[in-house]
Write a protein that holds these residues in place. Sequence first.
Motif, PDB file in Angstrom:
ATOM      1  N   PRO A   1      10.800   1.034  -3.539  1.00 60.08           N
ATOM      2  CA  PRO A   1      10.677   1.215  -2.372  1.00 60.08           C
ATOM      3  C   PRO A   1      10.535   2.590  -1.778  1.00 60.08           C
ATOM      4  CG  PRO A   1      11.951  -0.754  -2.280  1.00 60.08           C
ATOM      5  CD  PRO A   1      12.032  -0.160  -3.789  1.00 60.08           C
ATOM      6  N   GLN A   2      10.011   3.331  -1.096  1.00 66.07           N
ATOM      7  CA  GLN A   2      10.029   4.440  -0.762  1.00 66.07           C
ATOM      8  C   GLN A   2      10.625   4.826   0.565  1.00 66.07           C
ATOM      9  OE1 GLN A   2       6.478   7.162  -0.809  1.00 66.07           O
ATOM     10  NE2 GLN A   2       5.667   5.905  -2.528  1.00 66.07           N
TER      11      GLN A   2
ATOM     12  N   GLY B   1       0.687  -1.326  -0.091  1.00 65.88           N
ATOM     13  CA  GLY B   1      -0.021  -0.163   0.007  1.00 65.88           C
ATOM     14  C   GLY B   1       0.933   1.228  -0.106  1.00 65.88           C
ATOM     15  N   PHE B   2       1.845   1.434   0.785  1.00 67.89           N
ATOM     16  CA  PHE B   2       2.723   2.305   0.780  1.00 67.89           C
ATOM     17  C   PHE B   2       4.161   2.234   0.051  1.00 67.89           C
ATOM     18  CE2 PHE B   2       1.248   2.883   5.513  1.00 67.89           C
ATOM     19  CZ  PHE B   2       0.201   3.174   5.097  1.00 67.89           C
ATOM     20  N   SER B   3       4.078   1.309  -0.611  1.00 68.85           N
ATOM     21  CA  SER B   3       5.414   1.258  -1.763  1.00 68.85           C
ATOM     22  C   SER B   3       6.657   1.119  -0.723  1.00 68.85           C
ATOM     23  CB  SER B   3       5.355   2.050  -2.736  1.00 68.85           C
ATOM     24  OG  SER B   3       4.397   1.716  -3.370  1.00 68.85           O
ATOM     25  N   MET B   4       6.895   0.303   0.289  1.00 72.06           N
ATOM     26  CA  MET B   4       7.983   0.664   1.476  1.00 72.06           C
ATOM     27  C   MET B   4       8.339  -0.812   1.685  1.00 72.06           C
ATOM     28  SD  MET B   4       6.558   3.436   3.867  1.00 72.06           S
ATOM     29  CE  MET B   4       6.322   5.165   3.307  1.00 72.06           C
ATOM     30  N   ASN B   5       9.507  -0.793   2.162  1.00 76.75           N
ATOM     31  CA  ASN B   5      10.109  -2.062   2.438  1.00 76.75           C
ATOM     32  C   ASN B   5      10.295  -2.117   3.982  1.00 76.75           C
ATOM     33  OD1 ASN B   5      11.613  -4.484   2.823  1.00 76.75           O
ATOM     34  ND2 ASN B   5      13.518  -3.889   2.139  1.00 76.75           N
ATOM     35  N   ILE B   6       9.204  -2.579   4.596  1.00 79.84           N
ATOM     36  CA  ILE B   6       8.821  -2.283   6.045  1.00 79.84           C
ATOM     37  C   ILE B   6       9.257  -3.603   6.756  1.00 79.84           C
ATOM     38  CG2 ILE B   6       6.831  -2.259   7.747  1.00 79.84           C
ATOM     39  CD1 ILE B   6       5.614  -0.255   5.957  1.00 79.84           C
ATOM     40  N   SER B   7       9.734  -3.407   7.994  1.00 82.88           N
ATOM     41  CA  SER B   7      10.257  -4.648   9.040  1.00 82.88           C
ATOM     42  C   SER B   7       9.185  -4.924   9.818  1.00 82.88           C
ATOM     43  CB  SER B   7      11.825  -4.375   9.412  1.00 82.88           C
ATOM     44  OG  SER B   7      11.974  -5.094  10.435  1.00 82.88           O
ATOM     45  N   LEU B   8       9.186  -6.124  10.206  1.00 88.51           N
ATOM     46  CA  LEU B   8       8.488  -6.437  11.375  1.00 88.51           C
ATOM     47  C   LEU B   8       8.543  -5.796  12.656  1.00 88.51           C
ATOM     48  CD1 LEU B   8       7.887 -10.330  11.113  1.00 88.51           C
ATOM     49  CD2 LEU B   8       6.082  -8.652  10.861  1.00 88.51           C
ATOM     50  N   ASP B   9      10.220  -5.446  12.920  1.00 89.48           N
ATOM     51  CA  ASP B   9      10.559  -4.632  13.930  1.00 89.48           C
ATOM     52  C   ASP B   9       9.870  -3.281  14.105  1.00 89.48           C
ATOM     53  OD1 ASP B   9      11.926  -6.745  14.967  1.00 89.48           O
ATOM     54  OD2 ASP B   9      13.931  -6.337  13.792  1.00 89.48           O
ATOM     55  N   ASP B  10       9.401  -2.996  12.960  1.00 89.25           N
ATOM     56  CA  ASP B  10       8.763  -1.537  13.058  1.00 89.25           C
ATOM     57  C   ASP B  10       7.408  -1.246  13.538  1.00 89.25           C
ATOM     58  OD1 ASP B  10      11.011  -0.559  11.437  1.00 89.25           O
ATOM     59  OD2 ASP B  10      10.239  -0.699   9.527  1.00 89.25           O
ATOM     60  N   ILE B  11       6.644  -2.490  13.742  1.00 91.15           N
ATOM     61  CA  ILE B  11       5.258  -2.429  13.975  1.00 91.15           C
ATOM     62  C   ILE B  11       5.341  -2.786  15.540  1.00 91.15           C
ATOM     63  CG2 ILE B  11       3.349  -4.075  13.714  1.00 91.15           C
ATOM     64  CD1 ILE B  11       4.311  -4.813  11.031  1.00 91.15           C
ATOM     65  N   HIS B  12       4.377  -2.093  16.302  1.00 86.96           N
ATOM     66  CA  HIS B  12       4.250  -2.014  17.704  1.00 86.96           C
ATOM     67  C   HIS B  12       3.039  -3.306  17.743  1.00 86.96           C
ATOM     68  CE1 HIS B  12       3.813  -0.617  21.784  1.00 86.96           C
ATOM     69  NE2 HIS B  12       2.470  -0.823  21.518  1.00 86.96           N
ATOM     70  N   VAL B  13       3.779  -4.219  18.739  1.00 89.29           N
ATOM     71  CA  VAL B  13       2.733  -5.502  18.728  1.00 89.29           C
ATOM     72  C   VAL B  13       2.231  -5.763  20.031  1.00 89.29           C
ATOM     73  CG1 VAL B  13       2.420  -7.867  17.952  1.00 89.29           C
ATOM     74  CG2 VAL B  13       3.779  -6.502  16.470  1.00 89.29           C
ATOM     75  N   ARG B  14       1.048  -6.004  20.436  1.00 93.05           N
ATOM     76  CA  ARG B  14       0.404  -6.641  21.573  1.00 93.05           C
ATOM     77  C   ARG B  14      -0.722  -7.628  21.142  1.00 93.05           C
ATOM     78  NH1 ARG B  14      -2.256  -2.866  24.626  1.00 93.05           N
ATOM     79  NH2 ARG B  14      -2.032  -4.211  26.279  1.00 93.05           N
ATOM     80  N   GLY B  15      -0.671  -8.607  21.995  1.00 93.03           N
ATOM     81  CA  GLY B  15      -1.865  -9.606  21.444  1.00 93.03           C
ATOM     82  C   GLY B  15      -3.121  -9.573  22.611  1.00 93.03           C
ATOM     83  N   ILE B  16      -3.763 -10.757  22.387  1.00 94.64           N
ATOM     84  CA  ILE B  16      -4.927 -10.900  23.358  1.00 94.64           C
ATOM     85  C   ILE B  16      -4.797 -11.917  24.522  1.00 94.64           C
ATOM     86  CG2 ILE B  16      -6.193 -10.084  21.247  1.00 94.64           C
ATOM     87  CD1 ILE B  16      -7.461 -13.124  21.546  1.00 94.64           C
TER      88      ILE B  16
END
Length: 431
Positions: A335-336, A214-229
Motif C-alpha cells: 500500500p502507498q 486502482g491506487f494501491s492504497m489502504n483507503i478507509s470508508l471514513d475517507d469518503i465524502h458520502v451523500r445519498g439520494i
Amino acid sequence: MKKVIHVGVLGLGTVGSGVIHILQERREKIFLDTGYEIRVKTVAVRDLEKERDVSIDGIVLTNNLDDITDDPDIDIIVEVMGGIKHAKQSIIKAFYNKKHVVTANKDLLASYSTELLQLAHENACDLYYEASVAGGVPILRGLIDGLASDHIRKIIGIINGTTNYILTKMSQNGWSYDQALKEAQNLGFAEADSSADVDGLDAARKLAILANLGFSMNISLDDIHVRGIRHVDKTDLKVAKKLGLTMKLVGKAEMSNSVISLSVAPTLLPNHHPLSSVNNEYNAVYVHGQAVGEVMFYGPGAGKLPTASAVVSDVISIVKNMNLDTNGYSLLKEPQSYILKQDQEIFSKYFIRILLKDERGILKKITECFMNQSISLKEIIELPLDDELVEIVIVTHRTSRYQFERTLRLLEDVAGTIKSYYCIEVEKENA
C-alpha cells in the motif's frame, strides 16, 4: 479420469444458487478451459429443509460453516452469505487451512481487504472478489490485469444499480422518490431496508474497493465524502432537465501525486456526458490511466446470473493459478501512503434549489451570500409558487467545497426566510 477441484459454498441465496447453476451448466467448457472438473461438494445454509430453485443432487447441505472450512477435500471456498463477522471468521479459517477464497462481500472487503489479502499471501492462497463491486462487470479484472502497467489517475462511475434505477424512473417517468423506490423493491433491485443503497454507503464501499486496487492504497470508508439520494425530489430532476442536466449517484476517486479525493454524491451531468445515458439497474465505470487514457466498463450491476458469472470467473482464475503454481500473489500490492485533499482544494459547480418566503429584496440577499464567498453564479431561475412562497434555482461556476458550504451556512441565516434547500454537485463536461 478427470481431475476434480472441490468447491464449498457458504450461502445458497440468489448468488449462491446462480453459482451452482453456472458450474453445472458450463461444466464441459470449464473443463476445457482449466483441465479440471469443478464440482460443488458442500453448501452451508441456514435452513436445511427449505426448497431450492437449483438442483442440489450430489451436494451435501450443512448448517455448520466448519464442515466446509475444515474439510480437507475442499480446495476453494465461495463466500456469498454476506455479513461481516461470520464471513471474516470463515475466510480467515479457510486461509489457515490452505483454501482459496472467492467472495462477493463488499461490506467485508471495504474494511478488511488489505488484511485478508496479506493473510492469503502468507498462506499461499488466492482471494478474489470481482463480484463485490459491479456484479457482472469485470472492472476489478480490468484494473488488475488489463491496466496493470498503467498509472491510474481517476475512477468515476455509477456503481449502485438500485439508486440508478430510482433516479432513472424519477427522471423519465416523473415518479416520486417513494414510488420509484417501491417499484425497485418489487422488482428485486432494492432490499426491504434500502438504507445502504439510497444513503450512498453501498456505493462508498464499492468505491473504497476500487480505489484500493486502482491506487494501491489502504483507503478507509471514513475517507469518503458520502451523500445519498433520499432527499432528492422529482422537481430537482425536472428543473435539471430544463437546464440540460441528468442526475446520477456518482462515485469518484481522483489522485495526483499521492493526494486523493473520494466522494459519493448525487451529481448532475450534462446530457451529453457518457454516464448520463446509463439507465435503470446498469452500472458504468470510467477509469483514467496515464498511458491508456479513458476506458469504460459497462453492464448489469446486479442480478443472479451476472453476479454468479463473476464469481465463477474468479474460481476459474484460481484454478488456472493452481496450474501455474502462482497462488497468493495476484492482488497483493504494497500500500502507498496518501494525503486527503482538503475541502479548500476540491472544486465543482453546484446546483441549489431554495424554497423561501417571497419577500421584497430576498433575491438580492441570496445573491449577496454567494458574493460574500466570492462565488460567481452561472444561472439564476426564479419560480413563483404562490403569494407567499418562491423557489430559486441557482447553478454556480466552479468553486471550492469549503466556500460553498460556508455559503450554505450564510443562506440559513438570511432573515429566517428559507424553508428548505437542496444542493447537488455538477460534474464537468466529460468523464
